[in-house]
Design a protein around this motif. Structure first.
Motif, PDB file in Angstrom:
ATOM      1  N   ARG A   1       0.770  -1.206  -0.032  1.00 21.43           N
ATOM      2  CA  ARG A   1      -0.168   0.055  -0.057  1.00 21.43           C
ATOM      3  C   ARG A   1       0.726   0.982  -0.144  1.00 21.43           C
ATOM      4  O   ARG A   1       0.439   2.252  -0.877  1.00 21.43           O
ATOM      5  CB  ARG A   1      -1.106   0.108   1.324  1.00 21.43           C
ATOM      6  N   ARG A   2       1.883   1.178   0.932  1.00 21.77           N
ATOM      7  CA  ARG A   2       2.931   2.327   0.947  1.00 21.77           C
ATOM      8  C   ARG A   2       3.394   2.524  -0.409  1.00 21.77           C
ATOM      9  O   ARG A   2       3.618   3.718  -0.961  1.00 21.77           O
ATOM     10  CB  ARG A   2       4.125   2.081   1.637  1.00 21.77           C
ATOM     11  N   GLU A   3       3.747   1.469  -1.314  1.00 21.62           N
ATOM     12  CA  GLU A   3       4.433   1.633  -2.688  1.00 21.62           C
ATOM     13  C   GLU A   3       3.539   2.344  -3.608  1.00 21.62           C
ATOM     14  O   GLU A   3       3.717   3.164  -4.421  1.00 21.62           O
ATOM     15  CB  GLU A   3       4.985   0.239  -3.154  1.00 21.62           C
ATOM     16  N   LEU A   4       2.155   1.825  -3.389  1.00 27.07           N
ATOM     17  CA  LEU A   4       1.074   2.256  -4.317  1.00 27.07           C
ATOM     18  C   LEU A   4       0.791   3.770  -3.999  1.00 27.07           C
ATOM     19  O   LEU A   4       0.802   4.619  -5.023  1.00 27.07           O
ATOM     20  CB  LEU A   4      -0.172   1.397  -4.156  1.00 27.07           C
ATOM     21  N   VAL A   5       0.823   4.246  -2.895  1.00 24.20           N
ATOM     22  CA  VAL A   5       0.831   5.761  -2.380  1.00 24.20           C
ATOM     23  C   VAL A   5       1.869   6.515  -2.931  1.00 24.20           C
ATOM     24  O   VAL A   5       1.702   7.622  -3.460  1.00 24.20           O
ATOM     25  CB  VAL A   5       0.573   5.871  -0.906  1.00 24.20           C
ATOM     26  N   LEU A   6       3.173   5.821  -2.707  1.00 25.22           N
ATOM     27  CA  LEU A   6       4.343   6.555  -3.382  1.00 25.22           C
ATOM     28  C   LEU A   6       4.293   6.688  -4.783  1.00 25.22           C
ATOM     29  O   LEU A   6       4.787   7.704  -5.471  1.00 25.22           O
ATOM     30  CB  LEU A   6       5.487   6.053  -3.015  1.00 25.22           C
ATOM     31  N   ASP A   7       3.784   5.764  -5.460  1.00 22.83           N
ATOM     32  CA  ASP A   7       3.747   5.941  -7.073  1.00 22.83           C
ATOM     33  C   ASP A   7       2.571   6.816  -7.309  1.00 22.83           C
ATOM     34  O   ASP A   7       2.969   7.870  -8.314  1.00 22.83           O
ATOM     35  CB  ASP A   7       3.085   4.498  -7.521  1.00 22.83           C
ATOM     36  N   ALA A   8       1.494   7.124  -6.602  1.00 19.75           N
ATOM     37  CA  ALA A   8       0.668   8.139  -6.920  1.00 19.75           C
ATOM     38  C   ALA A   8       1.286   9.266  -6.708  1.00 19.75           C
ATOM     39  O   ALA A   8       0.871  10.269  -7.349  1.00 19.75           O
ATOM     40  CB  ALA A   8      -0.628   7.703  -6.032  1.00 19.75           C
ATOM     41  N   ALA A   9       1.870   9.531  -5.461  1.00 17.39           N
ATOM     42  CA  ALA A   9       2.477  10.820  -5.095  1.00 17.39           C
ATOM     43  C   ALA A   9       3.501  11.201  -6.202  1.00 17.39           C
ATOM     44  O   ALA A   9       3.621  12.384  -6.605  1.00 17.39           O
ATOM     45  CB  ALA A   9       3.235  10.721  -3.735  1.00 17.39           C
ATOM     46  N   THR A  10       4.232  10.306  -6.880  1.00 16.35           N
ATOM     47  CA  THR A  10       5.158  10.603  -7.797  1.00 16.35           C
ATOM     48  C   THR A  10       4.503  11.372  -9.183  1.00 16.35           C
ATOM     49  O   THR A  10       4.943  12.131  -9.607  1.00 16.35           O
ATOM     50  CB  THR A  10       6.092   9.428  -8.414  1.00 16.35           C
ATOM     51  N   ARG A  11       3.271  10.590  -9.448  1.00 10.89           N
ATOM     52  CA  ARG A  11       2.514  10.855 -10.641  1.00 10.89           C
ATOM     53  C   ARG A  11       2.092  12.401 -10.114  1.00 10.89           C
ATOM     54  O   ARG A  11       2.003  13.317 -11.199  1.00 10.89           O
ATOM     55  CB  ARG A  11       1.333  10.033 -10.942  1.00 10.89           C
ATOM     56  N   ALA A  12       1.454  12.604  -9.013  1.00 12.84           N
ATOM     57  CA  ALA A  12       0.733  13.864  -8.649  1.00 12.84           C
ATOM     58  C   ALA A  12       1.959  15.040  -8.390  1.00 12.84           C
ATOM     59  O   ALA A  12       1.831  16.009  -8.952  1.00 12.84           O
ATOM     60  CB  ALA A  12       0.187  13.804  -7.133  1.00 12.84           C
ATOM     61  N   PHE A  13       3.128  14.621  -7.946  1.00 14.00           N
ATOM     62  CA  PHE A  13       4.041  15.828  -7.816  1.00 14.00           C
ATOM     63  C   PHE A  13       4.835  16.122  -9.315  1.00 14.00           C
ATOM     64  O   PHE A  13       5.283  17.443  -9.412  1.00 14.00           O
ATOM     65  CB  PHE A  13       5.211  15.420  -6.929  1.00 14.00           C
ATOM     66  N   ALA A  14       4.695  15.123  -9.871  1.00 13.22           N
ATOM     67  CA  ALA A  14       5.092  15.276 -11.473  1.00 13.22           C
ATOM     68  C   ALA A  14       4.173  16.332 -12.167  1.00 13.22           C
ATOM     69  O   ALA A  14       4.955  17.079 -13.058  1.00 13.22           O
ATOM     70  CB  ALA A  14       5.445  13.862 -12.170  1.00 13.22           C
ATOM     71  N   LYS A  15       3.135  16.122 -11.858  1.00 12.35           N
ATOM     72  CA  LYS A  15       2.181  17.162 -12.404  1.00 12.35           C
ATOM     73  C   LYS A  15       2.480  18.623 -11.883  1.00 12.35           C
ATOM     74  O   LYS A  15       2.392  19.753 -12.495  1.00 12.35           O
ATOM     75  CB  LYS A  15       0.834  16.681 -12.446  1.00 12.35           C
ATOM     76  N   GLY A  16       2.115  18.780 -10.423  1.00 14.28           N
ATOM     77  CA  GLY A  16       2.197  20.030  -9.734  1.00 14.28           C
ATOM     78  C   GLY A  16       3.256  20.599  -9.033  1.00 14.28           C
ATOM     79  O   GLY A  16       3.289  21.461  -8.526  1.00 14.28           O
TER      80      GLY A  16
END
Length: 198
Positions: A15-30
């Protein structure tokens, strides 16, 4: 009546890795300043309190995503420098450049790295960015035995690729002949694949 299907729960590290993956996508955008923990939670499909409970502050979450980007680059270079395969034509720079170009496929990783470097005025992120750049420089210089100028030139070429990706130059290479020429020179034969990237 059909028997209920058994669902397996994801363990905490997954779950931690999935949230980190999502964080990477979100921070890449914003970027760091433009991305909230709520945006990360929406990207991950979880609640914002869950993200905060798992990672603490937005700064800590960004720093973890930033470190993943730095580590990914260093790992790709390590695979070349310490691998069992000889460099093509004995050219270590071509092999390292090829490894970096393969990372271009993961724009989120490279954009998070760029956002990390540009957030240098945030003390903890700035310190991490400076340490990461120094580590990459040291890795290249020590492993190849090159001069400081050769290491600088290699890193500068990588940063040019990052800047061109951040401004979406490959997708807009046909809009301006000078931009197209620069992008073509920077990316070489890989430009065609990048022009059609999502």
């Amino acid at each position: 009546m059909a028997a209920p299907t058994k669902t397996t729960r994801m363990d905490a590290s997954d779950r931690r890795e999935l949230v980190l993956d999502a964080a990477t996508r979100a921070f890449a955008k914003g970027g760091y300043a433009g991305t909230s923990t709520d945006a990360v939670a929406k990207e991950a499909g979880v609640s914002q309190p869950y993200v905060v409970r798992m990672f603490g502050t937005k700064s800590e979450l960004f720093r973890l995503a930033f470190q993943r980007a730095i580590d990914g680059i260093m790992r790709a270079f390590d695979d070349v420098l310490n691998g069992s395969e000889p460099y093509p034509d004995g050219d270590v720079w071509a092999a390292l450049g090829g490894a970096y170009t393969e990372l271009v496929a993961d724009r989120d990783l490279l954009l998070v790295m760029m956002h990390g470097f540009t957030a240098g005025s945030t003390p903890e992120i700035g310190a991490q960015g400076r340490a990461g750049m120094a580590a990459i420089y040291t890795q290249i210089k020590d492993s190849t035995g090159c001069t400081p100028e050769e290491a600088r030139d290699f890193i500068a070429n990588g940063m040019l690729l990052n800047c061109l990706l951040a401004m979406q130059a490959p997708e807009h290479a046909e809009d301006d002949s000078a931009l197209g020429e620069l992008a073509s020179c920077a990316f070489g034969p890989d430009l065609d694949q990048l022009e059609s990237a999502p």
